[in-house]
Structure formats: structure tokens, C-alpha cells
Scaffold this motif. Structure first.
Motif, PDB file in Angstrom:
ATOM      1  N   THR A 192      43.320  43.116  45.225  1.00 14.88           N
ATOM      2  CA  THR A 192      42.354  42.601  44.637  1.00 14.88           C
ATOM      3  C   THR A 192      41.696  41.277  45.051  1.00 14.88           C
ATOM      4  OG1 THR A 192      43.916  41.788  42.915  1.00 14.88           O
ATOM      5  CG2 THR A 192      42.953  43.955  42.515  1.00 14.88           C
ATOM      6  N   ARG A 193      42.429  40.313  45.609  1.00 13.00           N
ATOM      7  CA  ARG A 193      41.823  39.091  46.091  1.00 13.00           C
ATOM      8  C   ARG A 193      41.004  39.325  47.245  1.00 13.00           C
ATOM      9  NH1 ARG A 193      43.013  35.334  49.867  1.00 13.00           N
ATOM     10  NH2 ARG A 193      44.536  36.447  50.964  1.00 13.00           N
ATOM     11  N   MET A 194      41.352  40.293  48.147  1.00 14.14           N
ATOM     12  CA  MET A 194      40.616  40.431  49.240  1.00 14.14           C
ATOM     13  C   MET A 194      39.116  41.223  48.869  1.00 14.14           C
ATOM     14  SD  MET A 194      41.972  39.194  51.885  1.00 14.14           S
ATOM     15  CE  MET A 194      41.226  40.079  53.205  1.00 14.14           C
ATOM     16  N   MET A 195      39.227  41.949  47.824  1.00 11.72           N
ATOM     17  CA  MET A 195      38.102  42.675  47.248  1.00 11.72           C
ATOM     18  C   MET A 195      37.154  41.903  46.669  1.00 11.72           C
ATOM     19  SD  MET A 195      39.631  46.502  45.900  1.00 11.72           S
ATOM     20  CE  MET A 195      38.084  47.113  45.248  1.00 11.72           C
ATOM     21  N   ALA A 196      37.741  40.941  45.767  1.00 14.54           N
ATOM     22  CA  ALA A 196      36.871  39.881  45.295  1.00 14.54           C
ATOM     23  C   ALA A 196      36.198  39.201  46.436  1.00 14.54           C
ATOM     24  CB  ALA A 196      37.410  39.211  44.174  1.00 14.54           C
ATOM     25  N   ARG A 232      38.352  31.040  42.811  1.00 12.77           N
ATOM     26  CA  ARG A 232      38.519  30.476  43.985  1.00 12.77           C
ATOM     27  C   ARG A 232      37.647  30.443  45.132  1.00 12.77           C
ATOM     28  NH1 ARG A 232      43.967  34.219  44.799  1.00 12.77           N
ATOM     29  NH2 ARG A 232      45.124  34.093  42.637  1.00 12.77           N
ATOM     30  N   HIS A 233      36.603  31.001  44.954  1.00 14.82           N
ATOM     31  CA  HIS A 233      35.495  31.009  45.850  1.00 14.82           C
ATOM     32  C   HIS A 233      35.866  31.231  47.279  1.00 14.82           C
ATOM     33  CE1 HIS A 233      32.179  29.240  43.138  1.00 14.82           C
ATOM     34  NE2 HIS A 233      33.323  28.666  42.646  1.00 14.82           N
ATOM     35  N   GLU A 234      36.743  32.320  47.473  1.00 14.54           N
ATOM     36  CA  GLU A 234      37.135  32.891  48.694  1.00 14.54           C
ATOM     37  C   GLU A 234      36.093  33.751  49.265  1.00 14.54           C
ATOM     38  OE1 GLU A 234      41.974  32.648  48.760  1.00 14.54           O
ATOM     39  OE2 GLU A 234      40.952  34.160  47.693  1.00 14.54           O
ATOM     40  N   VAL A 235      35.804  33.851  50.665  1.00 19.34           N
ATOM     41  CA  VAL A 235      34.862  34.844  51.191  1.00 19.34           C
ATOM     42  C   VAL A 235      35.755  35.152  52.345  1.00 19.34           C
ATOM     43  CG1 VAL A 235      32.886  33.855  50.316  1.00 19.34           C
ATOM     44  CG2 VAL A 235      33.579  33.061  52.322  1.00 19.34           C
ATOM     45  N   VAL A 236      35.415  36.583  52.797  1.00 16.35           N
ATOM     46  CA  VAL A 236      36.007  37.434  53.820  1.00 16.35           C
ATOM     47  C   VAL A 236      35.018  38.562  54.416  1.00 16.35           C
ATOM     48  CG1 VAL A 236      38.510  37.022  53.600  1.00 16.35           C
ATOM     49  CG2 VAL A 236      37.331  38.936  52.658  1.00 16.35           C
ATOM     50  N   ASP A 237      35.007  38.881  55.576  1.00 12.09           N
ATOM     51  CA  ASP A 237      34.133  39.926  55.930  1.00 12.09           C
ATOM     52  C   ASP A 237      34.632  41.338  55.656  1.00 12.09           C
ATOM     53  OD1 ASP A 237      35.756  39.921  57.853  1.00 12.09           O
ATOM     54  OD2 ASP A 237      34.552  39.392  59.454  1.00 12.09           O
ATOM     55  N   GLN A 238      34.122  42.382  55.796  1.00 19.32           N
ATOM     56  CA  GLN A 238      34.358  43.746  55.704  1.00 19.32           C
ATOM     57  C   GLN A 238      35.042  44.014  56.870  1.00 19.32           C
ATOM     58  OE1 GLN A 238      34.420  45.630  53.173  1.00 19.32           O
ATOM     59  NE2 GLN A 238      32.803  44.746  51.982  1.00 19.32           N
ATOM     60  N   ARG A 239      36.273  44.482  56.975  1.00 20.96           N
ATOM     61  CA  ARG A 239      36.923  45.051  58.124  1.00 20.96           C
ATOM     62  C   ARG A 239      38.102  46.092  57.793  1.00 20.96           C
ATOM     63  NH1 ARG A 239      39.383  39.572  60.415  1.00 20.96           N
ATOM     64  NH2 ARG A 239      37.385  38.815  59.652  1.00 20.96           N
ATOM     65  N   GLY A 240      38.390  46.967  58.622  1.00 18.97           N
ATOM     66  CA  GLY A 240      39.421  47.807  58.495  1.00 18.97           C
ATOM     67  C   GLY A 240      40.808  47.334  58.435  1.00 18.97           C
TER      68      GLY A 240
END
Length: 296
Positions: A192-196, A232-240
Motif C-alpha cells: 500500500t505504501r508503494m501504491m500510494a 509522507r509525500h513519497e513518489v516512485v515510478d511504475q515498474r513490474g
């Protein structure tokens, strides 16, 4: 002699602005849809002294949970603000089909916030591809995590997705609020953290869009956990990546999460979950048989 009112779209010398023309077209469209619906179609009792063809304005206002005066002004082409959420309510109250709904939002110059609306990206050929991918779970979703289409195995992968209302078929919303979906996710806090974080990265290009703002409001209202993670204002890109799913019917599944982009990287994508090992492949085949038997 009877003279017909000029159509503002056809009058060559019209002094009305484009927004004026849209408002009058919207008003006429709403009236025409209201007048074609019988009270019985929407669960209302027809009174003996009813003279109005179709529904009354106050009945549409009641069904849409808006003020009677406000709706009357809308049908009078007054210059008032109309939110996407109100248009959604009107579309439901007036029993609009997908084409009529799209026309309503186009006349109001507003984006449609409903994830259940037919998406031009989901062509018949793409739906056939989803079916042929079975027993590999697969779906089409947009960058807002709305599930636009899915095959039978995906429908039983994390919960009974067919039982979820179309407007609630959003992976982010389900991951934070749906008990069965959450129980299927191994390492739930990290997922859920990664999805957000992915949602925040995607939303940067859609900050003013009603559909994105509406989803964010639903998440913040319904999930304290989401509010904490979002802060937390975290951001990551979409990756498998590989992941484990704990399916309630066939057990633990080890799958590879893959994305096939159907347009720009910010647009819709085909998401699939091919098995990592033979045991998972066998269990996915069994899950597919369960899904097929359940649909009969």
C-alpha cells in the motif's frame, strides 16, 4: 403561423458565445432526457393529476440530491457552476446510457469521474486478448488505478471483483478499504505504501482534474492508513516486480507483476500476473476453473 425557435448551433448570425451555446444545448438535453422517463422507471408513484410528461424537475432534483432551484436554473441555461460529481448524479438519475453520459459531460465541458464508464482504449480486440490470457490474471487499468476491464481469473484473484460496484473498482481504493482484497496481499504495508507513492507520482500531471481529486477525497475520508502514508509525500515510478498473493480459494501464488503500456506511460496499461513457478501455474488454472464454474 407557428415559428420554430432557432437552434443556436445552426444559426449563422448568433451572437451567443460558445459557452452560452453549450449551456442552452445542455439545458435542452436535460429536458429531453427528463421528459422521456416515467416515474415508475425510477421507483416513483405516478399521481392521478400528473400533467408533466416524464419526470418533474423536483423529482430529478430529489433523485440527484441537488436543490430544486439549482436544477431549474440548469434547465434554464443559467450561468452556474456544475461539478463533475453533480453531473454524475444527474446521469444516474436520468438513466443515461454511455453515449448520452459522454454527451452530458461534453456539453458541460467537464471530465467524467466515473471509472465504470466505457473507455475508448478498451476495444473488443483488447477484451478478446484479456480472455485469451486466461488462466493468467490480467486487467486494463489507468494511471489512477481504475480497473477498466479484466478477465475471469483476475476477477477472483484478490476478491470477487464482479461483486464490487463498477465505481468502486479501483485498486488503490480496494487496497486500503476492502477486507478481502487486503487479506489477499502479502506484505500489505509495503504494497500500500508503494501504491500510494505511485499514485502521487501519477497525480502530479492531474492535480486539477475532478476525477483525481474525487478519488483522493474518498481515500482520505475512508482510510486513516492512507492519510498517514499520503502524508509522507513519497513518489516512485511504475515498474513490474514479483509478488505473493494469498488467494482465499487456491492458496499462495507467486507471480510476476507486468505492465504493457497501451499509450503514453501516464495512460492505460495492460497489467498481467504470469506465474513464477509451476505450482502457481497449476493453482491459477484451478482458480480459472472456479471462476468459469461460478459464472455459469
Amino acid at each position: 403561423m407557428t415559428t420554430m425557435a432557432a437552434d443556436p448551433l445552426l444559426a449563422p448570425d448568433s451572437t451567443e458565445s460558445p459557452s452560452d451555446i453549450r449551456r442552452h444545448e445542455l439545458a435542452a438535453f436535460l429536458r429531453s432526457r427528463r421528459e422521456r422517463i416515467t416515474p415508475e422507471q425510477v421507483g416513483l408513484v405516478r399521481g392521478r393529476r400528473r400533467r408533466t410528461p416524464g419526470l418533474r424537475r423536483e423529482e430529478v432534483a430529489q433523485l440527484s440530491a441537488v436543490g430544486v432551484t439549482w436544477y431549474t436554473w440548469l434547465e434554464q441555461a443559467r450561468d452556474i457552476q456544475v461539478s463533475a460529481q453533480v453531473l454524475d448524479a444527474l446521469a444516474r438519475a436520468l438513466l443515461l446510457d454511455p453515449s448520452e453520459r459522454a454527451h452530458l459531460f461534453a456539453l458541460a465541458a467537464a471530465p467524467d469521474p466515473a471509472p465504470g464508464t466505457e473507455c475508448a482504449t478498451v476495444t473488443p480486440a483488447l477484451r478478446t486478448m484479456l480472455e485469451q490470457l486466461d488462466p493468467i490474471p490480467a486487467c486494463v487499468q489507468n494511471s489512477r488505478y481504475d480497473v477498466l476491464a479484466y478477465n475471469r481469473t483476475y476477477a477472483r484473484l484478490l476478491c470477487d471483483l464482479d461483486a464490487v460496484a463498477p465505481e468502486d473498482r479501483n485498486c488503490l481504493l480496494l487496497a486500503f478499504t476492502h477486507d478481502d482484497w487486503r487479506a489477499s496481499i502479502v506484505d500489505l504495508p509495503e504494497v500500500t505504501r508503494m501504491m500510494a507513492a505511485k499514485f502521487r507520482a501519477s497525480m502530479a500531471g492531474h492535480l486539477a482534474e475532478p476525477a483525481w481529486k474525487a478519488l483522493l477525497h474518498r481515500l482520505e475520508t475512508r482510510s486513516p492508513e492512507f492519510r498517514e502514508v499520503w502524508g509522507r509525500h513519497e513518489v516512485v515510478d511504475q515498474r513490474g516486480r514479483t509478488k505473493y498473493i494469498r488467494n482465499a480459494q487456491v492458496g499462495l501464488l507467486h507471480v510476476e507483476h507486468t505492465n504493457l503500456w497501451l499509450g503514453p506511460s501516464s495512460g492505460p496499461r495492460l497489467v498481467s500476473y504470469p506465474p513464477v513457478d509451476e505450482e502457481t501455474r497449476s493453482r491459477l488454472e484451478r482458480l480459472h476453473r472456479i471462476a468459469v464454474d461460478g459464472d455459469r
